[in-house]
Design an enzyme around this catalytic site. Structure first.
Site, PDB file in Angstrom:
ATOM      1  N   SER A 181      33.519  38.005  34.460  1.00  0.00           N
ATOM      2  CA  SER A 181      32.952  38.114  35.813  1.00  0.00           C
ATOM      3  C   SER A 181      34.044  37.929  36.863  1.00  0.00           C
ATOM      4  O   SER A 181      33.994  38.527  37.938  1.00  0.00           O
ATOM      5  CB  SER A 181      31.848  37.067  36.016  1.00  0.00           C
ATOM      6  OG  SER A 181      30.722  37.356  35.223  1.00  0.00           O
ATOM      7  N   GLU A 240      28.034  42.129  33.291  1.00  0.00           N
ATOM      8  CA  GLU A 240      29.349  42.383  33.893  1.00  0.00           C
ATOM      9  C   GLU A 240      29.540  43.855  34.246  1.00  0.00           C
ATOM     10  O   GLU A 240      30.084  44.183  35.304  1.00  0.00           O
ATOM     11  CB  GLU A 240      30.447  41.888  32.948  1.00  0.00           C
ATOM     12  CG  GLU A 240      30.468  40.372  32.831  1.00  0.00           C
ATOM     13  CD  GLU A 240      30.770  39.892  31.428  1.00  0.00           C
ATOM     14  OE1 GLU A 240      31.037  40.734  30.552  1.00  0.00           O
ATOM     15  OE2 GLU A 240      30.718  38.673  31.209  1.00  0.00           O
TER      16      GLU A 240
END
Length: 202
Positions: free
Chosen positions: A56, A169
């Site tokens: 992330s 993500e």
């Protein structure tokens, strides 16, 4: 690995198609009001700080770079040249579970300072979501959903799935690129404007 398995790449292609379907659902489920709030915060911010851990964090770094290309003042939290956050700044926190300790702890510090906190997460009722001024919820399987992942494999329901937090993500990366596209439209920035700020020392 057999030659047939190598040439067909069945699981590779199926995983891509799985993500395509997932992204379509993410786009359909987006809350327009939350997106408008996010865009408004970003455009009014004195500076924009991005927080994220692991993969992330990599998504966040790419977003910060694109903000810089747009001419906005952006920083990645944790870099040695990142300045102090102030009350006039916006902090964008990226966490699939919304419970990542390092991200939520930094989010709380940002809120204590008086900065505006925007969270990108798959769990709006999480620790980071509950303290945020604006929450962008991107549905996806977080790293905490390991049990469901293993269970589906044991039952044979899927022979392919994106591992761990990949769905979130990838969704966050695509969403934030779309945010940049929307900001380009709003600000009227040209391709030449963006290229003029691209690094020329490599």
């Amino acid at each position: 690995m057999t030659e047939e398995n190598m040439t067909e790449c069945k699981h590779l292609k199926s995983s891509i198609l799985l993500m395509v379907g997932h992204l379509e659902k993410v786009a359909q489920d987006l809350d327009n009001e939350s997106i408008k709030e996010m865009l408004d915060h970003l455009l009014k911010a004195r500076r924009i700080f991005v927080i994220g851990a692991g993969r992330s964090g990599l998504v966040g770094r790419a977003f910060a770079m694109r903000l810089m290309h747009l001419g906005l003042s952006s920083h990645v939290v944790g870099e040695t040249t990142t300045p102090a956050v102030s009350a006039n700044d916006v902090v964008v926190a990226i966490s699939g579970s919304g419970q990542t300790r390092s991200v939520s702890d930094l989010g709380k510090i940002a809120k204590d300072i008086g900065a505006t906190l925007i969270s990108i997460t798959s769990n709006k009722d999480s620790k980071i979501g509950n303290m945020s001024d604006t929450v962008i919820e991107l549905q996806g399987r977080s790293k905490d959903d390991v049990g469901g992942y293993v269970e589906r494999h044991m039952r044979g329901e899927y022979t392919y799935l994106t591992p761990l937090g990949t769905s979130f993500e990838t969704s966050a990366s695509v969403f934030l690129d779309a945010v940049i596209a929307e900001l380009i439209f709003i600000t009227g920035a040209s391709e030449a404007d963006l290229k003029s700020r691209h690094t020329n020392i490599e």
